[in-house]
Design a protein around this motif. Sequence first.
Motif, short mmCIF file in Angstrom:
data_model
loop_
_atom_site.label_atom_id
_atom_site.label_comp_id
_atom_site.label_asym_id
_atom_site.label_seq_id
_atom_site.Cartn_x
_atom_site.Cartn_y
_atom_site.Cartn_z
N THR A 66 0.96 -1.33 0.09
CA THR A 66 -0.09 -0.03 -0.04
C THR A 66 0.74 1.27 -0.01
OG1 THR A 66 -0.31 0.68 2.32
CG2 THR A 66 -1.74 -1.33 1.59
N ASP A 67 0.29 2.37 -0.06
CA ASP A 67 1.01 3.86 0.06
C ASP A 67 0.83 4.39 1.51
OD1 ASP A 67 -1.68 4.36 -0.13
OD2 ASP A 67 -1.57 5.12 -2.15
N LEU A 68 0.37 3.59 2.35
CA LEU A 68 0.54 3.93 3.78
C LEU A 68 1.89 3.96 4.43
CD1 LEU A 68 -2.83 2.52 4.84
CD2 LEU A 68 -2.25 4.78 4.25
N LYS A 69 2.63 4.87 4.64
CA LYS A 69 4.01 4.84 4.92
C LYS A 69 4.13 5.52 6.30
CE LYS A 69 5.26 6.33 0.38
NZ LYS A 69 5.68 7.47 -0.65
N GLY A 70 5.33 4.93 6.78
CA GLY A 70 5.53 5.15 8.28
C GLY A 70 4.90 4.35 9.41
N GLY A 71 5.03 4.80 10.67
CA GLY A 71 4.77 3.69 11.55
C GLY A 71 3.37 4.07 11.99
N LEU A 338 -4.77 11.35 26.21
CA LEU A 338 -4.90 10.72 24.88
C LEU A 338 -4.86 11.90 24.04
CD1 LEU A 338 -5.02 8.30 23.28
CD2 LEU A 338 -7.54 8.37 23.23
N HIS A 339 -5.23 13.07 24.29
CA HIS A 339 -5.19 14.39 23.45
C HIS A 339 -3.84 14.87 23.54
CE1 HIS A 339 -5.60 18.87 22.86
NE2 HIS A 339 -5.91 18.39 21.73
N ALA A 340 -3.07 15.06 24.52
CA ALA A 340 -1.58 15.24 24.31
C ALA A 340 -0.69 13.84 23.56
CB ALA A 340 -0.87 15.23 25.71
N ILE A 341 -1.21 12.87 23.75
CA ILE A 341 -0.28 11.88 22.81
C ILE A 341 -0.72 11.91 21.33
CG2 ILE A 341 -0.54 9.15 22.60
CD1 ILE A 341 -0.94 9.17 25.67
N GLY A 342 -2.04 12.44 21.32
CA GLY A 342 -2.30 12.35 19.69
C GLY A 342 -1.74 13.61 19.04
N HIS A 343 -1.05 14.28 19.91
CA HIS A 343 -0.15 15.66 19.27
C HIS A 343 1.16 15.25 19.31
CE1 HIS A 343 -2.96 18.68 18.24
NE2 HIS A 343 -3.76 18.32 19.21
N GLY A 344 1.54 13.86 19.50
CA GLY A 344 3.00 13.39 19.51
C GLY A 344 3.63 13.46 21.12
N LYS A 345 2.99 13.70 21.91
CA LYS A 345 3.67 13.82 23.24
C LYS A 345 3.91 12.45 23.66
CE LYS A 345 3.32 15.95 28.02
NZ LYS A 345 2.77 16.84 28.89
N GLU A 346 5.19 12.15 24.13
CA GLU A 346 5.50 11.11 24.96
C GLU A 346 4.74 10.69 26.33
OE1 GLU A 346 9.51 10.03 27.21
OE2 GLU A 346 9.92 9.87 25.12
N ALA A 347 4.38 9.56 26.50
CA ALA A 347 3.79 9.34 27.75
C ALA A 347 4.75 9.38 28.93
CB ALA A 347 2.82 8.03 27.60
N ASN A 349 5.19 7.16 31.04
CA ASN A 349 5.69 5.67 31.46
C ASN A 349 6.88 5.49 30.52
OD1 ASN A 349 4.50 5.28 28.92
ND2 ASN A 349 3.28 3.37 29.40
N GLY A 350 7.37 6.41 29.52
CA GLY A 350 8.27 6.27 28.66
C GLY A 350 8.05 5.78 27.35
N TRP A 351 6.90 5.58 26.92
CA TRP A 351 6.53 5.24 25.67
C TRP A 351 6.36 6.59 24.97
CZ3 TRP A 351 1.56 1.52 26.66
CH2 TRP A 351 2.20 0.44 27.08
N ASP A 352 6.84 6.31 23.56
CA ASP A 352 6.35 7.65 22.47
C ASP A 352 5.16 7.47 22.07
OD1 ASP A 352 6.36 5.58 20.59
OD2 ASP A 352 8.42 5.80 19.89
N ALA A 353 4.74 8.29 21.45
CA ALA A 353 3.27 8.54 21.27
C ALA A 353 2.94 7.45 20.14
CB ALA A 353 3.25 9.95 20.67
N ARG A 355 3.97 4.49 20.22
CA ARG A 355 3.77 3.13 20.60
C ARG A 355 2.65 3.10 21.68
NH1 ARG A 355 7.45 -0.43 25.27
NH2 ARG A 355 5.92 -1.91 25.30
N THR A 356 2.43 4.22 22.19
CA THR A 356 1.08 4.46 22.98
C THR A 356 -0.16 4.25 22.34
OG1 THR A 356 2.34 6.07 24.44
CG2 THR A 356 0.08 5.84 24.90
N ARG A 357 -0.21 4.80 21.14
CA ARG A 357 -1.54 4.57 20.49
C ARG A 357 -1.48 3.17 19.94
NH1 ARG A 357 -3.89 9.05 18.07
NH2 ARG A 357 -4.04 8.04 16.25
N ARG A 358 -0.34 2.60 19.54
CA ARG A 358 -0.47 1.13 19.18
C ARG A 358 -0.91 0.23 20.13
NH1 ARG A 358 4.25 1.37 17.07
NH2 ARG A 358 5.54 0.55 18.78
N GLU A 359 -0.44 0.55 21.43
CA GLU A 359 -0.71 -0.25 22.61
C GLU A 359 -2.35 -0.15 22.86
OE1 GLU A 359 1.04 -2.55 23.97
OE2 GLU A 359 2.65 -2.14 22.91
#
Length: 479
Positions: A66-71, A338-347, A349-353, A355-359
């Motif tokens: 597909t053309d869906l790039k990135g993580g 979740l709002h801050a994580i949606g804007h790319g803020k690291e959680a 607990n050490g997870w980047d945004a 990974r947090t959204r993926r979890e």
Amino acid sequence: MKRNIKSLSRRDAIGKLSLGSGAVAFAPFLNSLRAAGNAALPQRFVFVVKSSGLGRQNLVPSGITTDLKGGIAYNEAEKNRDFTRTEIVTDSLATHELPECLTSLGPFKDQLAIVQGLSGKNYTGNHTAGYGTLGCFNSEKVPMAPTLDYLLGSQFSTGPYPMYAMAMNGSLLGQNTPPEDGYCYPNISSMGKSRPVPFQASPEKSFMDLFGTTILPEEEARKNLTVKSNLMDFLKQDAKRIEGQLNPDERERFQNYTNAFESLQMRERSKASYTGRIEKHAPEFTDLYTSGVETDRQQCQFNIATAALISGLTNVVTLRPDTLGTVYTGFGIKGTGLHAIGHGKEADNGWDAARTRREIDKHHIKLIAEMAGKLKATPEGDGTMLDNTLIVYTSCAGGSHHGGADDWPFVMLGGVRNKLKMGQYLQFPTYQQKGHRTIANLYMSIMNAAGTSYGDHFGQRDTVLKDFDVDGPLSEMLS
């Protein structure tokens, strides 16, 4: 730890059973709408609508190009994507490994469909499409028409509840706001114009509302029903007295209240006939149902939803597992919402945004898999309950935190009596490209498979797509 339910007093039990009951008391006119050819076996629908977007890159099986790039897509930068997809991507899931987020659905590959590339741009708001998510109209806060879940519930539910809805309640954008109990209006489901569906935010109250008769001896249950019936009779009489003092316009509006009382009484009497099935299928009531941990509450809501479907109390359930203000303390996150994580803020607990959204997505999918497993283990007709149940997982924000409505992902599981083509990955051409379709087309596919229809188009049309063929269901989804 199991909770000692018998320690609840009769007064407490009755009080909890009645909490919020009138809020969903509308006349069950579903029998008159039922399609005659579908009366043999029930049809069930579960809608799980998460917040902050559903990461589309994380839904692509291995080996599918597909053309869906990135993580993962999580911020406004994705608005400036530089690709254009001009062809439809379609492939069987049988020979592909599911992505990490969907691994728990492995046992259900033949009943799984991943659909991407649909749009709903004319329904979207700022952080959420609101009622447009399931209604396909531009109304984030005030409903304009019935949403898909209520339409299906009105037609196909045979139990006391046309549909039942549960949500995580709390501040939309605030941080460190614990979940709140009681009924709420998360702007997802509606019965009609200016008639939102209330969602129960408390797992404990949902349990008591749906399965409370199981904690009372038979004699106590009969007394409880008598008390509530007498109360409803009084309320109906009182409402009629008030109605006589109103002018014609006020009287018409107030009539809804009288109808609600009558409907509530009918529902309570109907529930009494389900006591045996409730006792057999109700989940065990434990301290988990009073937990303030978000992941615990979500687990309870899925348990309740599954039991309500199996016991026949309703055939349609809508779940709103989180809001933008939700802090996933069950993942060890203490204050990052979740709002801050949606804007790319690291959680915190050490997870980047990403990974947090993926979890979060993995957690929701795991709960869906557990529900599907219980339905598949329940025989029905020549198959199982899962064969007659469709579970739909999506987000009220499309594919990303902001601006995700041009590419709106869906994960669907189950079947509608084999009327939908499952076991496949579908990705439609980019918005404004030939062959592009909308979420309304998907919803019409679901209604078509269920044996009902809604004309040539569901909801409002996207005027930008006025020269495109966006009427009718998706032929790629219909068997």
